[in-house]
Design a protein around this motif. Structure first.
Motif, PDB file in Angstrom:
ATOM      1  N   SER A   1       0.828  -1.208   0.000  1.00 26.42           N
ATOM      2  CA  SER A   1       0.000   0.000   0.000  1.00 26.42           C
ATOM      3  C   SER A   1       0.860   1.255   0.000  1.00 26.42           C
ATOM      4  O   SER A   1       0.590   2.213  -0.736  1.00 26.42           O
ATOM      5  CB  SER A   1      -0.936   0.003   1.215  1.00 26.42           C
TER       6      SER A   1
ATOM      7  N   PRO B   1       0.029   4.174 -10.183  1.00 23.37           N
ATOM      8  CA  PRO B   1      -0.378   2.779 -10.376  1.00 23.37           C
ATOM      9  C   PRO B   1       0.453   2.111 -11.470  1.00 23.37           C
ATOM     10  O   PRO B   1       0.770   2.718 -12.495  1.00 23.37           O
ATOM     11  CB  PRO B   1      -1.852   2.898 -10.787  1.00 23.37           C
ATOM     12  N   GLY B   2       0.820   0.856 -11.221  1.00 19.57           N
ATOM     13  CA  GLY B   2       1.580   0.107 -12.206  1.00 19.57           C
ATOM     14  C   GLY B   2       3.075   0.318 -12.159  1.00 19.57           C
ATOM     15  O   GLY B   2       3.818  -0.304 -12.924  1.00 19.57           O
TER      16      GLY B   2
ATOM     17  N   GLN C   1       2.435   1.906  -3.448  1.00 13.23           N
ATOM     18  CA  GLN C   1       1.476   2.476  -4.391  1.00 13.23           C
ATOM     19  C   GLN C   1       1.111   3.914  -4.015  1.00 13.23           C
ATOM     20  O   GLN C   1       0.863   4.753  -4.883  1.00 13.23           O
ATOM     21  CB  GLN C   1       0.218   1.605  -4.427  1.00 13.23           C
ATOM     22  N   TRP C   2       1.061   4.177  -2.705  1.00 10.59           N
ATOM     23  CA  TRP C   2       0.704   5.507  -2.198  1.00 10.59           C
ATOM     24  C   TRP C   2       1.704   6.561  -2.657  1.00 10.59           C
ATOM     25  O   TRP C   2       1.350   7.707  -2.905  1.00 10.59           O
ATOM     26  CB  TRP C   2       0.689   5.426  -0.678  1.00 10.59           C
TER      27      TRP C   2
ATOM     28  N   ARG D   1      -7.538  -0.993   0.852  1.00  7.98           N
ATOM     29  CA  ARG D   1      -7.272   0.409   0.542  1.00  7.98           C
ATOM     30  C   ARG D   1      -6.883   1.210   1.778  1.00  7.98           C
ATOM     31  O   ARG D   1      -6.282   2.279   1.668  1.00  7.98           O
ATOM     32  CB  ARG D   1      -8.504   1.044  -0.116  1.00  7.98           C
TER      33      ARG D   1
END
Length: 660
Positions: A310, A318-319, A313-314, A651
């Motif tokens: 998390s 994305p990706g 990504q934060w 999330r």
């Protein structure tokens, strides 16, 4: 044809979030820093390490403001960059963001040697809040990411030892009141970037010193460092010696193999060369080495658990692939601070470049081969010689100025009359923030804030405190004096100063808020709640009176002040069960403030306190992002657990340790 080093300006356009205004409330509460251990855990550590862990740990952010005004709404925005190039390496530096090296490209192979973040997304990892991931950052000050992570530094061209040019970065570090510099130098035809660094202590007293060069690299790698043991530190806040490479049945030198976020501080033997490398599956990657003064080496991993994923990504888009950090520091661990004697300095030289070696296999053999290869491409003696060649140039006065930092160094130089060759803090860099303190220095009095606006930042060093104590007493002077006294540990005197400030003309909310914090710290929660209500009422009145005439930055200051004080007031009121008063504060916040993720979380807590559980759950179901969620903070999970026994949704899962 000879290719000489060039330095040029460039503009990078990235999806970037706004930094927003700093929090205008002085950081009176104890520092929230995860990297600490209990005294009982020090007894098994080497004596010098235990002593340095206990030496001058940072307890306060003052005089640095908290940076929590950023958001997560990214849009294409320009970032000023300085690019060094010598035909072998291309180095991209962000002078407006702490002098971060954003990219290091080996041009013959077009290989990026670092993890490059494709976005600029601040998050709450710096000591004072806003920080972003990627590249190479220069961490000075105290345990944690530097308060300069998202701040400008001075930059200029300087002659290099080989007759070319260096890029010099320098600034005044305010937590420890120390100037530092970083010289970036690309020798002609070299595959290595040389970095000469220096920290100076101009004071007539010892100063605690801290430095870690933090290098982000793609996490799908193996990290090599010349060590058989390491000190493991996780978010359980325990420091323990573990074997390298395998610990608890897992080879931890492969970052993807770890489950939870952790630090591994490598125990490099005294006689070994200082180096660390990160190599991909083909054995290609980056190596960092240095003179022996920079003794520590470290690996940080996020881990493959949901919290680590998390956070990765934060911090990016994305990706995007994950990253880990390899680091080099003045001490063996980041929990330590080093003594810098009065009127002295510490300096060293680092080298960064492409590296190729066998990464897989028996640890001892892999290390021996890698070290031999490093000696072949960059002999240890050459690094020492480069340091000796650079050192006389460290005092060279900068030439063309390429970027400007803050005016705090200029203020300190004016106050003390210091001569700091090589790092001039020119009077021309003094700005609006320094003007009232310059007036105090020259006139002996603290001026009232121009127009109608919140009080500015506070200086807390002993010399400024002494000046405030002898200045004519006004409400603003007593406010700043109390903050300096609080920082100095004289809490009773700070309270008396703030109480005197209430009797003076001017707004009462700044000193009422300080008194409310003092009440909370001294365990008088009801009185703290009362003072927060009074402070918030006074602030709303003053902000409303100013709002009709103010615009732009000043209006933003008032909005930031109301949001910051409202957040503290609601927390204090809920702590004593005063939900009606907390609701009243909430309803007076601006709609845009209430829509921010942090305040959506506060709203869920308020609804839960009011017994409106379904509505609180609906806030979670609708979704929110707490832009300034703190590293290691489990507040979201705790609130969720009070609402329901269901598993925490992915999330909202930012847990960095195993939970009971």
């Amino acid at each position: 044809m000879e290719i000489v080093t060039t330095i040029r300006h460039e503009v990078l356009t990235l999806p970037a979030a706004r930094l927003g205004p700093d929090n205008p409330l002085p950081a009176l509460r104890p520092l929230d820093e995860m990297h600490r251990i209990e005294d009982r855990d020090k007894k098994d550590l080497p004596r010098d390490m235990a002593r340095q862990i206990g030496y001058a740990p940072l307890h306060s952010l003052l005089p640095v403001p908290v940076r929590d005004g950023y958001d997560r709404d990214r849009a294409p925005r320009p970032l000023d960059a300085l690019v060094l190039e010598n035909g072998r390496l291309r180095v991209t530096v962000l002078p407006g963001l702490g002098g971060r090296i954003a990219s290091l490209v080996h041009t013959p192979t077009n290989r990026e040697l670092l993890y490059v973040n494709p976005v600029f997304q601040p998050a709450n990892f710096a000591l004072n809040g806003a920080w972003f991931s990627g590249g190479i950052e220069w961490n000075i000050g105290a345990t944690g990411h530097t308060t300069l992570s998202c701040s400008p530094v001075h930059a200029a061209r300087v002659p290099a030892p080989d007759g070319g040019e260096m890029l010099r970065l320098w600034e005044w570090e305010r937590l420890r009141d120390l100037p530092f510099q970083v010289d970036l130098w690309l020798p002609d035809g070299s595959d290595f970037l040389y970095v000469g660094a220096r920290i100076r202590n101009p004071h007539e007293r010892q100063a605690p010193t801290y430095w870690w060069s933090n290098i982000a690299v793609p996490e799908d790698c193996r990290v090599l460092a010349p060590a058989e043991q390491a000190y493991h530190f996780g978010y359980e806040q325990r420091l323990s010696r573990v074997p390298v490479p395998e610990y608890d049945g897992v080879d931890r030198t492969y970052p993807p193999y770890s489950t939870y976020a952790a630090d591994y501080f490598y125990e490099v033997p005294e006689e070994r060369r200082r180096w660390i490398a990160a190599l991909d599956g083909d054995g290609h990657g980056l190596v960092q080495t240095s003179t022996d003064t920079l003794r520590g080496r470290k690996l940080f991993v996020w881990g493959r658990g949901p919290g680590g994923r998390s956070w990765q990504q934060w911090l990016t888009a994305p990706g995007t692939g994950g990253y880990c950090e390899i680091q080099a520091g003045l001490a063996r661990t980041q929990l330590e601070h080093v003594r810098l004697e009065p009127e002295s300095e510490v300096s060293w030289l680092e080298a960064y470049g492409p590296f190729e070696a066998r990464r897989d296999g028996e640890w001892g053999a892999v290390l021996d081969e890698a070290e031999a290869r490093l000696e072949g491409v960059l002999p240890r003696a050459d690094v020492d010689a480069a340091y000796a060649a650079w050192l006389p140039y460290a005092d060279t006065e900068p030439g063309e100025r390429l970027a400007a930092g803050s005016g705090w160094g200029a203020l300190e130089v004016l106050r003390a009359g210091w001569k700091l060759p090589g790092t001039p803090f020119d009077e021309s860099t003094l700005g609006e923030e320094q003007q009232p303190w310059l007036h105090l220095l020259r006139a002996g009095s603290f001026p009232e804030a121009p127009g109608s606006r919140p009080p500015g930042g506070t200086l807390v060093a002993r010399h400024w405190r002494d000046m405030l104590e002898t200045a004519p007493a006004t409400g603003l002077t007593e406010y700043h004096l109390g903050v300096a006294q609080w920082h100095g540990g004289d809490r009773a005197q700070a309270v008396r100063s703030w109480e005197r400030g209430l009797a003076q003309d001017g707004p009462s909310w700044p000193v009422l808020r300080c008194l409310a914090v003092a009440d909370r710290e001294e365990r008088h929660p009801e009185r703290a709640a009362d003072r927060y209500v009074r402070a918030f009422d006074d602030l709303c009145r003053e902000a409303g009176e100013a709002g009709g005439d103010e615009a732009g930055d000043t209006a933003g200051e008032w909005t930031a002040a109301v949001a910051a004080l409202g957040r503290e007031a609601i927390e204090a009121l809920l702590a004593v069960g005063r939900t009606t008063d907390a609701r009243s504060v909430w309803e007076r916040l601006a709609p845009a403030t209430r829509a921010r993720g942090r305040f959506r979380l506060i709203e869920a807590g308020l609804l839960l306190a009011e017994g409106r559980n379904e509505e609180a759950r609906a806030v979670f179901d609708a979704g929110f992002e707490v832009a300034d969620l703190r590293e290691g903070d489990e507040v979201v999970g705790r609130l969720w657990a009070r609402l329901t026994g269901e598993p925490l949704p992915e999330r909202y899962d930012f847990r960095m340790r195993a939970t009971p």
